[in-house]
Design a protein around this motif. Sequence first.
Motif, PDB file in Angstrom:
ATOM      1  N   GLY A  15     -42.216  -0.747 -36.089  1.00  0.00           N
ATOM      2  CA  GLY A  15     -42.423  -1.943 -36.910  1.00  0.00           C
ATOM      3  C   GLY A  15     -42.256  -3.228 -36.114  1.00  0.00           C
ATOM      4  N   ASP A  16     -41.158  -3.302 -35.347  1.00  0.00           N
ATOM      5  CA  ASP A  16     -40.884  -4.530 -34.587  1.00  0.00           C
ATOM      6  C   ASP A  16     -41.546  -4.514 -33.211  1.00  0.00           C
ATOM      7  N   GLY A  17     -42.100  -3.359 -32.820  1.00  0.00           N
ATOM      8  CA  GLY A  17     -42.747  -3.263 -31.513  1.00  0.00           C
ATOM      9  C   GLY A  17     -41.779  -3.499 -30.363  1.00  0.00           C
ATOM     10  N   CYS A  18     -40.578  -2.895 -30.455  1.00  0.00           N
ATOM     11  CA  CYS A  18     -39.644  -3.056 -29.333  1.00  0.00           C
ATOM     12  C   CYS A  18     -38.653  -1.891 -29.305  1.00  0.00           C
ATOM     13  N   TRP A  19     -37.957  -1.782 -28.169  1.00  0.00           N
ATOM     14  CA  TRP A  19     -36.900  -0.773 -28.044  1.00  0.00           C
ATOM     15  C   TRP A  19     -35.634  -1.301 -28.694  1.00  0.00           C
ATOM     16  N   THR A  20     -34.936  -0.420 -29.426  1.00  0.00           N
ATOM     17  CA  THR A  20     -33.669  -0.814 -30.059  1.00  0.00           C
ATOM     18  C   THR A  20     -32.616   0.234 -29.687  1.00  0.00           C
ATOM     19  N   PRO A  21     -31.333  -0.093 -29.888  1.00  0.00           N
ATOM     20  CA  PRO A  21     -30.304   0.906 -29.550  1.00  0.00           C
ATOM     21  C   PRO A  21     -30.438   2.115 -30.475  1.00  0.00           C
ATOM     22  N   ALA A  22     -30.456   3.318 -29.914  1.00  0.00           N
ATOM     23  CA  ALA A  22     -30.546   4.503 -30.766  1.00  0.00           C
ATOM     24  C   ALA A  22     -29.235   4.701 -31.521  1.00  0.00           C
ATOM     25  N   HIS A  23     -28.105   4.358 -30.908  1.00  0.00           N
ATOM     26  CA  HIS A  23     -26.809   4.449 -31.604  1.00  0.00           C
ATOM     27  C   HIS A  23     -26.371   3.020 -31.923  1.00  0.00           C
ATOM     28  N   HIS A  24     -25.647   2.371 -31.052  1.00  0.00           N
ATOM     29  CA  HIS A  24     -25.437   0.928 -31.162  1.00  0.00           C
ATOM     30  C   HIS A  24     -25.307   0.371 -29.761  1.00  0.00           C
ATOM     31  N   PRO A  25     -25.409  -0.947 -29.598  1.00  0.00           N
ATOM     32  CA  PRO A  25     -25.562  -1.478 -28.231  1.00  0.00           C
ATOM     33  C   PRO A  25     -24.301  -1.395 -27.380  1.00  0.00           C
ATOM     34  N   PHE A  26     -23.226  -0.789 -27.877  1.00  0.00           N
ATOM     35  CA  PHE A  26     -22.000  -0.693 -27.083  1.00  0.00           C
ATOM     36  C   PHE A  26     -21.829   0.697 -26.489  1.00  0.00           C
ATOM     37  N   THR A  27     -22.894   1.493 -26.623  1.00  0.00           N
ATOM     38  CA  THR A  27     -22.875   2.864 -26.135  1.00  0.00           C
ATOM     39  C   THR A  27     -23.148   2.906 -24.635  1.00  0.00           C
ATOM     40  N   SER A  28     -22.375   3.721 -23.949  1.00  0.00           N
ATOM     41  CA  SER A  28     -22.507   3.869 -22.508  1.00  0.00           C
ATOM     42  C   SER A  28     -23.694   4.761 -22.159  1.00  0.00           C
ATOM     43  N   LEU A  29     -24.291   4.533 -20.984  1.00  0.00           N
ATOM     44  CA  LEU A  29     -25.370   5.428 -20.579  1.00  0.00           C
ATOM     45  C   LEU A  29     -24.864   6.366 -19.478  1.00  0.00           C
ATOM     46  N   HIS A  30     -25.665   7.390 -19.203  1.00  0.00           N
ATOM     47  CA  HIS A  30     -25.352   8.284 -18.089  1.00  0.00           C
ATOM     48  C   HIS A  30     -25.402   7.474 -16.804  1.00  0.00           C
ATOM     49  N   GLU A  31     -24.402   7.695 -15.952  1.00  0.00           N
ATOM     50  CA  GLU A  31     -24.353   6.922 -14.722  1.00  0.00           C
ATOM     51  C   GLU A  31     -25.638   7.091 -13.899  1.00  0.00           C
ATOM     52  N   GLU A  32     -26.155   8.337 -13.862  1.00  0.00           N
ATOM     53  CA  GLU A  32     -27.369   8.588 -13.047  1.00  0.00           C
ATOM     54  C   GLU A  32     -28.579   7.817 -13.568  1.00  0.00           C
ATOM     55  N   ASP A  33     -28.518   7.343 -14.800  1.00  0.00           N
ATOM     56  CA  ASP A  33     -29.683   6.645 -15.360  1.00  0.00           C
ATOM     57  C   ASP A  33     -29.596   5.133 -15.179  1.00  0.00           C
ATOM     58  N   MET A  34     -28.543   4.692 -14.534  1.00  0.00           N
ATOM     59  CA  MET A  34     -28.327   3.255 -14.360  1.00  0.00           C
ATOM     60  C   MET A  34     -29.488   2.597 -13.612  1.00  0.00           C
ATOM     61  N   ALA A  35     -29.983   3.306 -12.567  1.00  0.00           N
ATOM     62  CA  ALA A  35     -31.057   2.727 -11.757  1.00  0.00           C
ATOM     63  C   ALA A  35     -32.299   2.516 -12.623  1.00  0.00           C
ATOM     64  N   LYS A  36     -32.536   3.467 -13.507  1.00  0.00           N
ATOM     65  CA  LYS A  36     -33.700   3.367 -14.395  1.00  0.00           C
ATOM     66  C   LYS A  36     -33.573   2.155 -15.320  1.00  0.00           C
ATOM     67  N   LEU A  37     -32.354   1.914 -15.775  1.00  0.00           N
ATOM     68  CA  LEU A  37     -32.130   0.745 -16.631  1.00  0.00           C
ATOM     69  C   LEU A  37     -32.451  -0.524 -15.850  1.00  0.00           C
ATOM     70  N   GLU A  38     -31.924  -0.588 -14.620  1.00  0.00           N
ATOM     71  CA  GLU A  38     -32.121  -1.798 -13.826  1.00  0.00           C
ATOM     72  C   GLU A  38     -33.583  -2.018 -13.492  1.00  0.00           C
ATOM     73  N   ALA A  39     -34.300  -0.917 -13.219  1.00  0.00           N
ATOM     74  CA  ALA A  39     -35.707  -1.039 -12.835  1.00  0.00           C
ATOM     75  C   ALA A  39     -36.587  -1.456 -14.025  1.00  0.00           C
ATOM     76  N   ASN A  40     -36.112  -1.219 -15.235  1.00  0.00           N
ATOM     77  CA  ASN A  40     -36.977  -1.489 -16.393  1.00  0.00           C
ATOM     78  C   ASN A  40     -36.345  -2.466 -17.383  1.00  0.00           C
ATOM     79  N   ILE A  41     -35.485  -3.305 -16.837  1.00  0.00           N
ATOM     80  CA  ILE A  41     -34.641  -4.107 -17.710  1.00  0.00           C
ATOM     81  C   ILE A  41     -35.432  -5.127 -18.534  1.00  0.00           C
ATOM     82  N   ASP A  42     -36.645  -5.446 -18.086  1.00  0.00           N
ATOM     83  CA  ASP A  42     -37.423  -6.432 -18.838  1.00  0.00           C
ATOM     84  C   ASP A  42     -38.641  -5.815 -19.524  1.00  0.00           C
ATOM     85  N   SER A  43     -38.484  -4.593 -20.039  1.00  0.00           N
ATOM     86  CA  SER A  43     -39.665  -3.928 -20.619  1.00  0.00           C
ATOM     87  C   SER A  43     -39.468  -3.583 -22.096  1.00  0.00           C
ATOM     88  N   VAL A  44     -38.695  -4.435 -22.794  1.00  0.00           N
ATOM     89  CA  VAL A  44     -38.328  -4.108 -24.169  1.00  0.00           C
ATOM     90  C   VAL A  44     -39.535  -3.976 -25.108  1.00  0.00           C
TER      91      VAL A  44
END
Length: 610
Positions: free
Chosen positions: A453-482
């Motif tokens: 509906g909003d055409g964007c990525w949202t937190p699947a749980h809530h925005p204070f949820t931690s991610l897997h450490e190994e996925d950190m690089a992926k977050l950084e590489a795509n940080i502006d692709s909401v």
Amino acid sequence: MCGALRPSDAGKKAVLMGWVNRRRDLGNIIFIDLRDRTGVTQVVFNKELNPAAHAKAETLRNEYVLAVTGTVKQRDPSTINKNIPTGEVEVLTDELRILNESKQLPFLPGDTVLPNEEMRLKYRYIDLRRDAMQFNLEMRHKVSQAIRAYLSGQGFLEIETPFMTRSTPEGARDYLVPSRVQPGSFYALPQSPQLFKQILMISGCERYFQIVRCFRDEDLRADRQPEFTQIDLEMSYPQPEQVYAVVEGFLTAAFKAAGHDIKTPFLRMTYDESMRLYGNDKPDMRLPAMVDVRAALSAEELEEVTAKFRIRKELPWQLIRIPGAGDISGTERRTIGTYGAYQHVQGPSFVQLMTDPKRFAKDYPAISEKVMKYAHVEPDDLWLLAGAMNKPEIAAVAEQDLQHFCEKCGYLRLDLAQKYADKHGAFKKTGDPAKDFRFLWVTDFPMFAWEKGDGCWTPAHHPFTSLHEEDMAKLEANIDSVRDPKSPLGEIRALAYDVVLNGTELGSGSIRIHRQDIQRKIFQALGMGEEEARARFGFFLEALEYGTPPHGGIALGLDRIVMILAGAESLREVIPFPKTARAVDLMVDAPTPVGEAQLRELGIALKKQS
Ligand code: ASP
């Protein structure tokens, strides 16, 4: 109490108080079944022995409140009532006091046929006098007490958090409370104590819990209430395993309080696995998982069938099996796929079904044999095959992906499970907790969900949820692709988990972000600018900067747990004063309009509704 007397009490004096559950007038003798929370006792008024009390008893009606003194007597063998614990005795009245009268009631607590639910909710105090509701209230009490005792034994402190607060991050609509002192400003009722419990960890509490009311203004479904109760907890320095152990511990205690010995540890399954095998993130494991039968076939066979059925060979070919339900007519078989959530959720079908195993066996004998063996199909099972349609000319087909396809198959599996519940019998209680209560942990949820509906990525749980450490690089590489639906943000896994029972989600939780720099990145990835983040959660971001221990927790729905343990059909059966599907309390008649003066004081003006 009215449920207490036994033959061993014969000859003793008794004083009972309660309601007239039923009155039988045999002329010279009047029987009253006197009821309180604990049961009923038969009280006898004999005209010859006590004419004054008998005369008074003639005026008694249903639900009058009485005090009775008398002598306990063993009943004649012929008049014993084996159905109630007090059925071998009665009380011969010395004195009767009518403590209160009752108008004619809209329905009686002892009625075997219930009035409609609106009536029950309007006259909730009468409804709650019913045995079944008393049972549910007591069950709720026992379960809460067991959980409290367990958690406090594990060093958790029960700490209250405010109801009048500001918007919390669960993603539903807030209930607002206007401030009189600061006109134009509003408190929000908490959707959960999420930020407060995290702040309690920053405050050095180490282990917090609360059995707490949460408020979410959502469109109500059958199993939702605008205010509901969570068993909420948070701990410092945990691995997910430690959270699981605490939850398994208090659930064991809660189920024990209801007479069930459940086994721990619960099964674990990743979100990806759950989607592939069950087509949803809350698998009901009382029925077999779906089986991707491609692995049973040779490359040539796979080539042949996927071409013939026009299905995509890079997506699963799911065998769905309902044990014991194979014996249905051809006509009924042909209706498979035309009803239920499968038909109605997510628009037009992009699934190709094979629902006629006999014909399939005739056309493809070798393949049929292989897939049946691979999926352990038994002779009396209902089974079918679902493949991802390969017709690029259909728009819906173009959009389908693994998750989409598996979800659709999962709906079909559940629709069939519902429809043939009598045949497979897997939903019936057996008395064996290992079969009746199939718990599991679903782990490694995705961090972000695409909000169409909003055409964007949202937190699947809530925005204070931690991610897997190994996925950190992926977050950084795509940080502006909401706003990019194809962004690899969708592949990032969170340290988030759900506890599931028999296809129902009981609760969700996660390990939290405890570092301000990572929290900032998550907000950035969600497209929330520095300023917006400060405006919404500034107090929290600041708190994170003052020595925050790693922490994590979970919240489980108490209402749902009690509903399952009470064997109730709806949440409203285990909430003393629930709201209707339109969020109305029919007994107190809320919500209501308020007067001009009150609004003026709050600085609120209403717009005329056209
Ligand atoms: N606050 C979350 C919820 O209500 C639970 C949690 O993450 O502990 O779903």
